[in-house]
Motif scaffolding. Sequence first.
Motif, PDB file in Angstrom:
ATOM      1  N   UNK A  13      50.019  68.121  45.655  1.00 34.14           N
ATOM      2  CA  UNK A  13      51.069  67.106  45.510  1.00 34.14           C
ATOM      3  C   UNK A  13      52.209  67.637  44.641  1.00 34.14           C
ATOM      4  N   UNK A  14      51.869  68.298  43.557  1.00 32.38           N
ATOM      5  CA  UNK A  14      52.898  68.878  42.689  1.00 32.38           C
ATOM      6  C   UNK A  14      53.713  69.923  43.456  1.00 32.38           C
ATOM      7  N   UNK A  15      53.040  70.760  44.241  1.00 36.08           N
ATOM      8  CA  UNK A  15      53.747  71.784  45.012  1.00 36.08           C
ATOM      9  C   UNK A  15      54.641  71.159  46.087  1.00 36.08           C
ATOM     10  N   UNK A  16      54.146  70.106  46.751  1.00 31.90           N
ATOM     11  CA  UNK A  16      54.965  69.419  47.749  1.00 31.90           C
ATOM     12  C   UNK A  16      56.213  68.827  47.111  1.00 31.90           C
ATOM     13  N   UNK A  17      56.074  68.332  45.886  1.00 31.31           N
ATOM     14  CA  UNK A  17      57.212  67.759  45.175  1.00 31.31           C
ATOM     15  C   UNK A  17      58.316  68.791  45.004  1.00 31.31           C
ATOM     16  N   UNK A  18      57.956  69.989  44.561  1.00 25.72           N
ATOM     17  CA  UNK A  18      58.953  71.036  44.362  1.00 25.72           C
ATOM     18  C   UNK A  18      59.613  71.433  45.681  1.00 25.72           C
ATOM     19  N   UNK A  19      58.807  71.513  46.725  1.00 22.82           N
ATOM     20  CA  UNK A  19      59.325  71.898  48.039  1.00 22.82           C
ATOM     21  C   UNK A  19      60.321  70.874  48.576  1.00 22.82           C
TER      22      UNK A  19
END
Length: 254
Positions: free
Chosen positions: A158-164
Motif C-alpha cells: 500500500x505504501x509503495x502504491x501510494x508513491x507510484x
Amino acid sequence: MFSLKSKKAVVTGGGSGIGQAIAVQLAANGAEVHILEITEQSGQQTLEKIRSYGGNATVYACDVSKQKDVLEVFAQIGAINILVNNAGIAHIGKADTTSEDDFDRIYNVNIKGVYNCLFAAIPQIRKSGGGVIINMASIAALVGIPDRFAYSTAKGAVKAMTMSVAKDYINENIRCNSISPARVHTPFVDGFLQKNYPDNIEEMFEKLSKTQPIGRMAQPEEVASLALYLCSDEASFITGVDYPIDGGFTTLNN
C-alpha cells in the motif's frame, strides 16, 4: 479551515473504527460521503451518526476485492474529489505459519482491494479536475512487527502504491498520500483481546498500549483529523508522503 464543502468523498471500510471516524469527520466538515462496506448493515451506524447532525452520507454494499462490484458502485457515485482507501483485514502469523488461503485472503482485500478502488476512482477524480487519495498503510510497512508477515507485506505494498500513484498523477492535480498508524483503540482491538486473552484483558490492553512510547493507543478520531487535513486544500502542497501517526513507535522504540 479544512472545509470540504461541495466535495464528494468515498471512504472504504467506513462502518467502524478508523474508517467510521474518517467518514464522520469528512461529513462534519461539509463533504458528501459515500461509504463502501461489505454489507449495507455494516455501515448503518456510521450513516446514522452522520445524519444525526444533518450530514450527507450514503452506504453501499461492496466487496472491494471484486473489481466488477467496485466499478459498478463507483459508476453509481460518479465524479468524486476524495478517495480514502481504508478497508482492510488483519492476520497473525509468520512466513511458515501463514497458510496459502490466509495469504490470498489478505492479498485480495488489503492489496487488490486498494488497487481496485484506485482503478475505479481515478477516472472519477479526473472528471472533477483533480482531487485527493488517502491510503491507509501501517507502521507494519515501516518496521518489523512480530507475527505479521502477510499483513506487513500488504501494508508495504500500500505504501509503495501510494508513491507510484502520487508520481503518475501529479500533473493531473491528483494528490496521493498514506497514513501509517500504530495501534489504535478500535472495536477490532477489543474483539482481539476478548478472543485471545479473555482472562487478562486489562493487563494485555495495558501492555499493547505501552508499546507506543507515548504510553497509549491512538483514538480513531486522531487519525481522522490527520486524514481531514490531508484531504483539505490546506494540504495542497503535500503529495507522495507517508505519515506515521504512532506515538513515537517507529522512531523512539530503542
